[in-house]
Design an enzyme around this catalytic site. Structure first.
Site, PDB file in Angstrom:
ATOM      1  N   VAL A   1       0.904  -1.156   0.000  1.00  0.00           N
ATOM      2  CA  VAL A   1       0.000   0.000   0.000  1.00  0.00           C
ATOM      3  C   VAL A   1       0.936   1.196   0.000  1.00  0.00           C
ATOM      4  CG1 VAL A   1      -1.861   1.184   1.229  1.00  0.00           C
ATOM      5  CG2 VAL A   1      -1.581  -1.300   1.497  1.00  0.00           C
ATOM      6  N   SER A   2       0.793   2.086  -0.985  1.00  0.00           N
ATOM      7  CA  SER A   2       1.757   3.177  -1.140  1.00  0.00           C
ATOM      8  C   SER A   2       1.804   4.084   0.092  1.00  0.00           C
ATOM      9  CB  SER A   2       1.419   4.032  -2.356  1.00  0.00           C
ATOM     10  OG  SER A   2       1.349   3.255  -3.516  1.00  0.00           O
TER      11      SER A   2
END
Ligand code: SAH
Length: 209
Positions: free
Chosen positions: A51-52
Site C-alpha cells: 500500500v503506497s
C-alpha cells in the site's frame, strides 16, 4: 497523519487533503493496527505488494491537479487505497491491476465504503485501457524503465501523467503534460516503487519461497 505528513509538508491541494481525511487506511492494509496504518510509510498489501506511502500518493495527486470532472486511469491498483482517494476528487477511476486477488479485494473495499465511480480490471496495465480512453490523468503506481507508449497515447489533450521511471530499486517521479501534439516532461522527485511486471516493465517476478 494528514496534518503532520501531508499539510505539514508541501501538500496544499484542499481536495486531496479532504480525501485523505475521509479514507480509513487500516481497511486497506490487512493486519496493520491503527498506529501503523497512519504512519507515513508503505504497508504490506499481501502478495508481495505494498500500500503506497500516503505522502507520495498525495504528491502525485497534487501534481496531476485533479478536479471533479476528470476521468483517471490508474495502473497498479493494488489495495485500492489510492483508487478510493482519487475517486473522491475525480469523476471516475479506471484501475488496472495484474493480480486478480488484489483487484477483487480492492473492488470489495470500495463497494463496502459506498464508492461506485470506479472500475478495476485484471491485466497488464502497460497497455492502458484503450476502450475508455482518452483520460484527463494517468497515474502509474509501479516502477517502469520508461513510460509505456500506450499510456501517453491514451492521454486527452491537456492530459497529465505521473509515473516512477528508472531502475528496479530507485526511480524518479516523472510528470508529462500533453499540449496539442507536444509532450512536456519534467522530473519531480526521487522515489521507490515495486516493479511493473511484464514486457514493458521487468520480466516475471522472482518467486518468494
Ligand atoms: N497504489 C497502490 C500501490 C500498489 S503497489 C496501493 O496503494 O495499494 C503496485 C501494484 O502494481 C501492485 O499491486 C502490483 O501487483 C501492480 N502491478 C505490477 N505490475 C503491473 C502491471 N504490469 N499491470 C498492472 N498492475 C501491475
Amino acid at each position: 497523519m494528514v496534518e503532520r505528513d501531508l499539510a505539514g509538508r508541501d501538500i496544499g491541494d484542499r481536495a486531496v487533503l479532504e480525501a485523505f481525511r475521509h479514507v480509513p487506511r487500516e481497511l486497506f492494509a490487512p493486519g496493520a493496527g491503527p498506529e501503523e496504518a497512519y504512519g507515513d510509510h508503505p504497508l504490506p498489501a499481501g502478495f508481495g505488494q505494498t500500500v503506497s506511502q500516503p505522502y507520495i500518493i498525495a504528491f502525485m495527486m497534487q501534481a496531476l491537479s485533479l478536479s471533479s470532472g476528470d476521468r483517471v486511469l490508474e495502473i497498479g491498483t493494488g489495495s485500492g487505497y489510492q483508487t478510493i482517494l482519487i475517486a473522491r476528487v475525480a469523476d471516475f477511476v479506471y484501475g488496472v491491476e495484474r493480480l486478480a486477488p488484489l483487484a477483487r479485494m480492492a473492488r470489495e473495499r470500495l463497494k463496502n465504503l459506498g464508492v461506485e465511480n470506479f472500475r478495476v480490471r485484471v491485466g497488464d496495465g502497460a497497455g492502458g485501457w484503450p476502450e475508455n480512453a482518452p483520460y484527463d490523468a494517468v497515474i502509474v503506481s509501479a516502477a517502469c524503465p520508461a513510460v509505456p507508449a500506450p499510456l501517453l497515447e491514451q492521454l486527452a489533450p491537456g492530459g497529465r501523467l505521473v509515473a516512477p521511471v528508472g531502475g528496479r530499486w530507485e526511480q524518479e517521479l516523472v510528470f508529462y503534460r500533453k499540449t496539442g501534439r507536444r509532450l512536456e516532461r519534467k522530473f519531480l522527485v526521487g522515489c521507490r516503487f515495486v516493479p511493473l511486471i511484464g514486457p514493458a516493465g521487468w520480466g516475471e517476478e522472482e518467486k518468494t519461497t
